[in-house]
Design a protein around this motif. Structure first.
Motif: not given
Length: 605
Positions: A75-101
């Motif tokens: 579970v902690e791995a899942l949370i950490t992964e999501n935090n890193f995706i939001k922080r670094f916005r990696p090119k090859y990850n699937i990420r929610m677009r404009d999540d800050k909007n």
């Protein structure tokens, strides 16, 4: 580090839960993933290419570094992964677009709570409802709530007492806690009803309102009965817009999905107490064509970590990996205490609802993909034109600086960051000018840039990234200051300035002299520069206004003899500003600071 070195590092990874990070040669994060057993998962990337995941093959061709973080659980791995995706916005990850909007409706945690709209939930004890993708829907919802529940709309926190109520109280749109027209318990009961409404439990509210109306009628309190009658009408009008989709009184999220090569859409139907109360469409950015199953898992991982309401059931449009679903359900249980069940309907009404959600996703994608492609092309074109004008091949990170002050008072500087032509707001920084109190934009710019790039030299975590281009809001003078600062620190960074009057781009030639570039008025490169410059200007002005308003209140009280720091703090905490103090009666002020202090200041009020 070549591919063999990466493979060797992967072979030495521990068999523990964790998050792994692939980076390119410049240290830019390409991909973030999670694993129950780090070694097994990372080694799989060096095997036979997965034809269903072409983006991974492309990513591995660019990967030159591998990092990892060990965590204590899946579970902690899942949370950490999501935090890193939001922080670094990696090119090859699937990420929610404009999540800050995305928008959230927030009920604040204070004695007399407010109901507001925010873009990001915080860990401040407040209640959040969302995320919502449609701002118009959120505004309409707030208008409906306001008609039913007379909560306060003033922005003060904590609430300041007033000598007289505002207009909202007189038109019965506020209960008037600022004049003690309602006690804390009654007000909080109403806020509890707001929560029920936002959770979609309108049938419970109707029963309560009918009971309250009848009780008021029995004791001939007809004004109170009419108050609840109006509430009933407003709630019933809302219920008429909601469709009954389930004979069972149950809360569900019903999901549908659609995707093309660059963009995916997840449609979410919100069913509460058997009624369809809302629909949201979420965009996810892709680097290549990817399986819908992988897209759906990425959505579940990211959405339900922030979701304010967790339903009993989540209906899926197609089968997903059981282990992955288990991790998501455990995460939801840990964060919310709610056990959720994932279901794959095969026949009947539920199957039809999933099909309906999928059809909505496909329809929304067909419209959104055109806009997304157009926006992406504009940004790409802007970066290309700007690079051509300045002779630069890389513009992945642009930093822009601006100064804001009035006659040298409350002077501030701003730094905004654009990554790949898009604002990276989590990397914006504010500077309060420390060395000057007289107007001197050049010296202020020198201070801001010196602080920023000394921090880079010291590897400060807030300033440890080197820009590809520094953009200064101004002309040759401001640009010369920037050059002086970076030369003194022996830091080599491309820089330019944008002069407002002629929208003239100024930079340095090979000999260190100035040269100007006039980009065409319809150039996407110029539009990009203007967006970056205007954002830096907006950010600086908003910070300056905030500091100035605080200063004006404090300076006005400083002019009153007998008002020390302690008395000033008491007055500001209770009344909010000088106007409220002046309008308050003698008894109210004495109650706060005492009679002796009041006698000292009364002639100034």
């Amino acid at each position: 580090m070549n591919n063999n070195d990466l493979r060797e590092k992967a072979n030495n990874l521990p068999q523990k839960p964790g998050v792994y990070i692939f980076k390119d040669g410049k240290g830019k994060v390409l991909y973030v993933g999670k694993a129950i057993r780090l070694k097994n998962r990372v080694i799989s990337y060096f095997g036979k290419p997965d034809l269903a995941r072409p983006q991974i093959t492309v990513m591995m061709a660019q990967a030159e570094a591998l990092d990892y973080v060990i965590v204590s659980s899946e579970v902690e791995a899942l949370i950490t992964e999501n935090n890193f995706i939001k922080r670094f916005r990696p090119k090859y990850n699937i990420r929610m677009r404009d999540d800050k909007n995305y928008l959230f409706i927030k009920i604040t945690k204070e004695d007399f709570p407010r109901v507001t709209v925010v873009r990001k939930p915080s860990r401040d004890g407040a209640a959040y409802f969302g995320p919502f993708t449609n701002s118009l829907y959120v505004r309409e919802t707030l208008n409906i709530i306001k008609k039913i529940f007379p909560f306060r709309t003033c922005k003060e926190s904590p609430l300041k007492m007033r000598p007289k109520p505002c207009l909202q109280f007189h038109i019965e749109r506020c209960l008037g806690p600022c004049v003690e027209a309602v006690n804390k318990e009654e007000y909080r009961q109403m806020i509890g009803e707001v929560r029920e409404f936002l959770y979609g439990r309108n049938s419970h509210l109707l029963k309560r309102f009918h009971r309250e109306m009848q009780e008021a009628s029995i004791v001939q309190n007809f004004e109170k009965a009419a108050f609840f009658r109006d509430k009933i009408k407003a709630v019933e009008a809302t219920l008429e817009r909601q469709n009954v989709v389930n004979v069972k009184v149950i809360s569900q999220d019903i999901l549908g999905a659609a995707a093309d090569s660059r963009l995916a859409v997840i449609t979410l139907f919100q069913v509460r107490d058997g009624k369809l109360i809302g629909k949201e469409n979420f965009d996810l950015v892709l680097s290549e064509t990817q399986p819908l199953e992988e897209i759906m898992m990425a959505f579940l991982d990211q959405y339900y970590q922030d979701a304010s309401f967790i339903p009993k059931e989540i209906l899926l449009p197609f089968p997903l990996n059981e282990d992955e679903l288990y991790f998501v359900s455990e995460l939801i249980k840990e964060k919310s205490g709610t056990k959720v069940e994932f279901k794959l309907p095969k026949i009947g009404r539920y199957k039809e609802l999933v099909k309906m959600a999928t059809k909505n996703a496909e329809e929304y994608l067909s419209k959104e993909a055109k806009t997304f492609t157009r926006e992406t092309e504009k940004v790409s074109r802007g970066l290309y034109e700007l690079g051509e004008a300045l002779g630069l091949t890389a513009l992945g990170r642009i930093e822009c600086y601006d100064i804001s002050n009035i006659s040298g008072m409350q002077s501030v500087g701003s730094m905004v960051v654009f990554k790949d032509g898009v604002p990276a707001k989590n990397e914006y920084r504010k500077f309060k000018i420390k060395t000057l109190s007289t107007p001197n934009d050049f010296a202020m710019m020198e201070e801001v840039l010196s602080r920023r790039f000394r921090a880079l030299e010291n590897n400060d975590t807030n300033f440890n990234k080197k820009p590809d281009l520094i953009l200064i809001d101004g002309g040759k003078g401001q640009l010369a200051v920037a050059s002086k600062v970076l030369n003194s620190l022996r830091i080599n960074v491309n820089m330019a300035s944008l002069a407002k009057k002629e929208e003239e781009l100024i930079s340095f030639d090979a000999n260190g002299g100035f040269y100007s570039i006039k980009l065409p008025r319809n150039s996407e490169g110029l539009y990009l520069l203007q967006r970056v410059r205007d954002e830096a200007h907006r950010f600086a002005i908003s910070y300056h206004k905030n500091l100035r308003s605080k200063y004006l209140i404090k300076s006005a009280l400083n002019e009153i003899p007998g008002v020390g720091p302690k008395t000033k703090k008491l007055l500001l905490e209770h009344f909010g500003n000088l106007d409220n103090i002046k309008e308050s009666d003698e008894e109210a002020i004495i109650k706060v600071i005492g009679e002796s202090k009041y006698k000292l200041i009364k002639e100034y009020l």
